[in-house]
Design a protein around this motif. Sequence first.
Motif, PDB file in Angstrom:
ATOM      1  N   ALA A 179       0.924  -1.305   0.174  1.00 23.03           N
ATOM      2  CA  ALA A 179      -0.061  -0.005  -0.105  1.00 23.03           C
ATOM      3  C   ALA A 179       0.892   1.244  -0.081  1.00 23.03           C
ATOM      4  N   ASN A 180       0.616   2.349  -0.908  1.00 22.73           N
ATOM      5  CA  ASN A 180       1.338   3.356  -0.915  1.00 22.73           C
ATOM      6  C   ASN A 180       0.602   4.720  -0.029  1.00 22.73           C
ATOM      7  N   LEU A 181       1.106   4.944   1.027  1.00 22.88           N
ATOM      8  CA  LEU A 181       0.656   5.802   1.912  1.00 22.88           C
ATOM      9  C   LEU A 181       1.147   7.434   1.570  1.00 22.88           C
ATOM     10  N   GLN A 182       0.271   8.353   1.851  1.00 24.52           N
ATOM     11  CA  GLN A 182       0.936   9.647   1.541  1.00 24.52           C
ATOM     12  C   GLN A 182       1.972   9.985   2.729  1.00 24.52           C
ATOM     13  N   GLU A 183       3.113  11.009   2.615  1.00 22.09           N
ATOM     14  CA  GLU A 183       3.791  11.067   3.559  1.00 22.09           C
ATOM     15  C   GLU A 183       3.157  11.785   4.707  1.00 22.09           C
ATOM     16  N   THR A 184       2.149  12.389   4.496  1.00 22.56           N
ATOM     17  CA  THR A 184       1.600  13.158   5.732  1.00 22.56           C
ATOM     18  C   THR A 184       0.780  11.887   6.567  1.00 22.56           C
ATOM     19  N   GLU A 185       0.884  10.965   6.071  1.00 20.38           N
ATOM     20  CA  GLU A 185       0.131   9.822   7.020  1.00 20.38           C
ATOM     21  C   GLU A 185       0.954   8.665   7.417  1.00 20.38           C
ATOM     22  N   ILE A 186       2.176   8.644   7.269  1.00 19.57           N
ATOM     23  CA  ILE A 186       3.022   7.495   7.254  1.00 19.57           C
ATOM     24  C   ILE A 186       3.577   7.595   8.814  1.00 19.57           C
ATOM     25  N   ASN A 187       3.333   8.832   9.572  1.00 25.10           N
ATOM     26  CA  ASN A 187       3.819   8.867  10.843  1.00 25.10           C
ATOM     27  C   ASN A 187       2.818   8.052  11.832  1.00 25.10           C
ATOM     28  N   ASP A 188       1.583   7.912  11.313  1.00 21.72           N
ATOM     29  CA  ASP A 188       0.745   7.381  11.957  1.00 21.72           C
ATOM     30  C   ASP A 188       0.567   5.765  11.863  1.00 21.72           C
ATOM     31  N   ALA A 189       1.339   5.072  11.089  1.00 20.04           N
ATOM     32  CA  ALA A 189       1.616   3.649  10.575  1.00 20.04           C
ATOM     33  C   ALA A 189       2.649   3.217  11.582  1.00 20.04           C
ATOM     34  N   ARG A 190       2.072   2.068  12.119  1.00 19.25           N
ATOM     35  CA  ARG A 190       3.033   1.492  12.904  1.00 19.25           C
ATOM     36  C   ARG A 190       3.061  -0.044  12.523  1.00 19.25           C
ATOM     37  N   ILE A 191       4.376  -0.562  12.695  1.00 20.86           N
ATOM     38  CA  ILE A 191       4.430  -2.209  12.377  1.00 20.86           C
ATOM     39  C   ILE A 191       3.798  -2.943  13.545  1.00 20.86           C
ATOM     40  N   GLY A 192       2.855  -3.904  13.074  1.00 22.79           N
ATOM     41  CA  GLY A 192       1.754  -4.819  14.003  1.00 22.79           C
ATOM     42  C   GLY A 192       0.689  -3.979  13.806  1.00 22.79           C
ATOM     43  N   ASN A 193       0.211  -2.712  13.402  1.00 25.47           N
ATOM     44  CA  ASN A 193      -1.236  -2.256  13.300  1.00 25.47           C
ATOM     45  C   ASN A 193      -2.020  -3.170  12.538  1.00 25.47           C
ATOM     46  N   ASN A 194      -3.294  -3.471  13.192  1.00 29.58           N
ATOM     47  CA  ASN A 194      -4.305  -4.077  12.466  1.00 29.58           C
ATOM     48  C   ASN A 194      -4.736  -3.271  10.934  1.00 29.58           C
ATOM     49  N   VAL A 195      -5.081  -4.300  10.164  1.00 26.40           N
ATOM     50  CA  VAL A 195      -5.474  -3.713   8.958  1.00 26.40           C
ATOM     51  C   VAL A 195      -6.652  -4.604   8.250  1.00 26.40           C
ATOM     52  N   THR A 196      -7.580  -3.786   7.952  1.00 28.91           N
ATOM     53  CA  THR A 196      -8.924  -4.510   7.243  1.00 28.91           C
ATOM     54  C   THR A 196      -8.527  -4.307   5.691  1.00 28.91           C
ATOM     55  N   ILE A 197      -8.960  -5.347   5.015  1.00 28.24           N
ATOM     56  CA  ILE A 197      -8.594  -5.339   3.609  1.00 28.24           C
ATOM     57  C   ILE A 197      -9.827  -5.855   2.663  1.00 28.24           C
ATOM     58  N   LYS A 198     -10.146  -5.320   1.632  1.00 25.67           N
ATOM     59  CA  LYS A 198     -11.311  -5.313   0.969  1.00 25.67           C
ATOM     60  C   LYS A 198     -10.741  -5.551  -0.616  1.00 25.67           C
ATOM     61  N   VAL A 199     -10.906  -6.832  -1.219  1.00 26.33           N
ATOM     62  CA  VAL A 199     -10.505  -6.963  -2.324  1.00 26.33           C
ATOM     63  C   VAL A 199     -11.381  -6.633  -3.365  1.00 26.33           C
ATOM     64  N   ASP A 200     -11.214  -6.041  -4.449  1.00 27.71           N
ATOM     65  CA  ASP A 200     -11.983  -5.655  -5.764  1.00 27.71           C
ATOM     66  C   ASP A 200     -12.668  -7.134  -5.942  1.00 27.71           C
ATOM     67  N   ALA A 201     -11.744  -7.859  -6.172  1.00 30.38           N
ATOM     68  CA  ALA A 201     -12.639  -9.224  -6.886  1.00 30.38           C
ATOM     69  C   ALA A 201     -13.402  -9.836  -6.097  1.00 30.38           C
ATOM     70  N   PHE A 202     -13.530  -9.626  -4.680  1.00 26.18           N
ATOM     71  CA  PHE A 202     -14.522 -10.318  -4.133  1.00 26.18           C
ATOM     72  C   PHE A 202     -15.518  -9.240  -3.211  1.00 26.18           C
ATOM     73  N   PRO A 203     -16.345  -8.833  -3.915  1.00 25.97           N
ATOM     74  CA  PRO A 203     -17.078  -7.943  -3.211  1.00 25.97           C
ATOM     75  C   PRO A 203     -17.778  -8.408  -1.945  1.00 25.97           C
ATOM     76  N   GLY A 204     -17.794  -7.609  -0.790  1.00 26.88           N
ATOM     77  CA  GLY A 204     -18.525  -8.028   0.483  1.00 26.88           C
ATOM     78  C   GLY A 204     -17.749  -8.671   1.355  1.00 26.88           C
ATOM     79  N   VAL A 205     -16.318  -9.178   0.824  1.00 26.43           N
ATOM     80  CA  VAL A 205     -15.760 -10.006   1.830  1.00 26.43           C
ATOM     81  C   VAL A 205     -14.366  -8.820   2.431  1.00 26.43           C
ATOM     82  N   VAL A 206     -14.384  -9.267   3.576  1.00 27.40           N
ATOM     83  CA  VAL A 206     -13.459  -8.360   4.320  1.00 27.40           C
ATOM     84  C   VAL A 206     -12.189  -9.267   4.892  1.00 27.40           C
ATOM     85  N   LEU A 207     -11.128  -8.847   4.419  1.00 27.27           N
ATOM     86  CA  LEU A 207      -9.918  -9.702   4.911  1.00 27.27           C
ATOM     87  C   LEU A 207      -9.304  -9.248   6.161  1.00 27.27           C
TER      88      LEU A 207
END
Length: 217
Positions: free
Chosen positions: A129-157
């Motif tokens: 994922a490519n984050l804006q430089e103004t956002e990178i300070n809030d990203a930490r290793i280990g932070n939880n992520v929710t993922i939606k894949v365009d190929a599978f509508p309605g599915v949250v990984l």
Amino acid sequence: MKKKIILLTILAIVLLGGGAGGTYYYAMASRYISTEDARIQGDLRAIYAPGAGKLLEWNYKEGDSFKKGDVLGIVETTPARGNTPAITMDITAPEDGTIIQTNLIKDQMVSPSSALAMSTNLSQLYITANLQETEINDARIGNNVTIKVDAFPGVVLTGHVERLGLGTNSSFSLMPSSSSGGNFTKVIQRIPVRIAIDDNQGKRLVPGLNVVIKIEK
């Protein structure tokens, strides 16, 4: 009078709706970093012949998986000396993987300098994922992520931040932009973040799929 009441009612609904939308947007922005600039990727591996010669056998097509050490094919090589008999050499898999690209045909000539096929391990895919430089300070290793894949509508990984980039995408360009002309336009830079996929919910993910991610702050 009646028309005035109706107009005031409509205005109140619009204002309330806008306020609710603004509150929701602020709540989301304060809790998550979101971006659509993200894709599923895998570490690609090129498979080469151990020597130049004729491809006697190739056992795998696109989509076929293999284990480390499996014999993928056989090459017949002819030594430089004409009176020396030809020898056969196995093309062995260097690691577990799945063939994702190949166009080999039996008896074609191959060389150790040209890739026979491309493979990747579909059980070890990840997201960049490519984050804006103004956002990178809030990203930490280990932070939880929710993922939606365009190929599978309605599915949250689910996933988590695995690695933060050590440079912007533009810094890795072979020809970085120059502002020597005197005109400068500031452009928000983007920094790649690697996200591990914790659970694919049985979906057949492949490299290149577009995703939308939300990283918890």
